[in-house]
Design an enzyme around this catalytic site. Structure first.
Site, PDB file in Angstrom:
ATOM      1  N   ASN A   1       0.794  -1.234   0.000  1.00 57.20           N
ATOM      2  CA  ASN A   1       0.000   0.000   0.000  1.00 57.20           C
ATOM      3  C   ASN A   1       0.821   1.276   0.000  1.00 57.20           C
ATOM      4  O   ASN A   1       0.469   2.239   0.702  1.00 57.20           O
ATOM      5  CB  ASN A   1      -0.954   0.026   1.216  1.00 57.20           C
TER       6      ASN A   1
ATOM      7  N   LYS B   1      -0.323 -11.727  -2.971  1.00 63.88           N
ATOM      8  CA  LYS B   1       0.537 -10.921  -3.852  1.00 63.88           C
ATOM      9  C   LYS B   1       1.957 -10.850  -3.284  1.00 63.88           C
ATOM     10  O   LYS B   1       2.937 -11.004  -4.018  1.00 63.88           O
ATOM     11  CB  LYS B   1      -0.018  -9.503  -4.025  1.00 63.88           C
TER      12      LYS B   1
ATOM     13  N   HIS C   1      -1.780  -2.659 -11.313  1.00 66.53           N
ATOM     14  CA  HIS C   1      -1.644  -2.513 -12.772  1.00 66.53           C
ATOM     15  C   HIS C   1      -1.931  -3.839 -13.488  1.00 66.53           C
ATOM     16  O   HIS C   1      -2.683  -3.892 -14.457  1.00 66.53           O
ATOM     17  CB  HIS C   1      -0.230  -2.054 -13.142  1.00 66.53           C
TER      18      HIS C   1
ATOM     19  N   ASP D   1     -11.283  -9.128  -6.747  1.00 64.94           N
ATOM     20  CA  ASP D   1     -10.509  -9.418  -5.534  1.00 64.94           C
ATOM     21  C   ASP D   1      -9.052  -9.682  -5.906  1.00 64.94           C
ATOM     22  O   ASP D   1      -8.733 -10.660  -6.584  1.00 64.94           O
ATOM     23  CB  ASP D   1     -11.154 -10.649  -4.873  1.00 64.94           C
TER      24      ASP D   1
END
Ligand code: SF4
Length: 235
Positions: A54, A142, A162, A177
């Protein structure tokens, strides 16, 4: 309502693999074939990835630099109060949460393995390493894919915002999601293209297929893309 046509989704694994290969070849033609730079060791990469969550690359780098100005070893990070770690990484945002995660991770390593390193991951196959990384709090799908790809050289495809946006627009992923997208796409990615595909899709997302303003009129994969709101004329 999704902005892409569901019927454009390739129906089976083989077609999705072929579509990813085609996209990869087009992007190579546009941006070249990026090759991995030197790799961080697994523990450095894990913490670097936590600091990346983030925030921008610039602020992640500032947080990483701040941490190593304050500390000189993983042991010194692990034995410091969370507040001190938090202050050191303040530039990265969400610093209290990230500091807690880093400290918990280091404590877990010390308790379970007696040292502050994760080199043992190098001896595992991708699936086992994925499961092992999933045992640490604060590492989502991720982040795990980032560690697998960037440090361990495994053919995982990290799906960041992206990559997610482009895969959805093209029609290769149908979930909003991010965690699910990170899991769903993995079986479809040919091993040899994971790294360049990841790098080039991010570049394409920054330079052509931006979130608010996709410049479809100059997109090298336009004919492969099922996005319903294409902008085919420049203003
Ligand atoms: S720029 Fe347009 S055509 Fe190209 S991938 Fe993005 S949405 Fe599709």
């Amino acid at each position: 309502m999704s902005g892409h046509q569901r019927e454009h989704l390739p129906p089976d694994d083989d077609s999705r693999r072929q579509a990813l290969l085609l996209i990869h070849e087009r992007l190579i033609g546009e941006y070249g074939n990026p090759t991995p730079k030197s790799r961080m060791n697994p523990l450095d990469e894990v913490v670097f990835t936590i600091l990346s969550q983030n925030t921008t690359d610039t602020n992640r780098d500032r947080a990483w630099a701040g941490m190593w100005r304050e500390f000189d070893s993983w042991e010194s990070v692990a034995t410091a109060p969370v507040s001190r770690i938090s202050e050191a990484i303040v530039a990265g945002g969400l610093h209290r949460t990230k500091a807690r995660r880093i400290k918990d991770l280091l404590e877990q390593l010390r308790e379970e393995r007696g040292s502050y390193e994760m080199d043992y991951l190098r001896d595992m196959d991708m699936q086992t390493a994925r499961q092992e990384l999933g045992r640490f709090k604060g590492l989502g799908a991720k982040s795990i894919n980032c560690v697998l790809l960037f440090s361990l050289g495994q053919p995982a495809l990290p799906v960041d915002t992206h990559v997610h946006r482009i895969l959805r627009r093209v029609g290769l992923v149908d979930t909003r999601d991010l965690s699910r997208a990170n899991r769903d796409i993995q079986g479809d990615v040919p091993a040899e293209i994971a790294y360049p595909l990841h790098m080039n899709v991010i570049r394409h997302g920054r330079e052509v297929c931006a979130s608010r303003c996709a410049e479809c009129w100059r997109c090298c994969i336009e004919d492969l893309c099922g996005f319903e709101e294409k902008r085919l004329e420049s203003r």
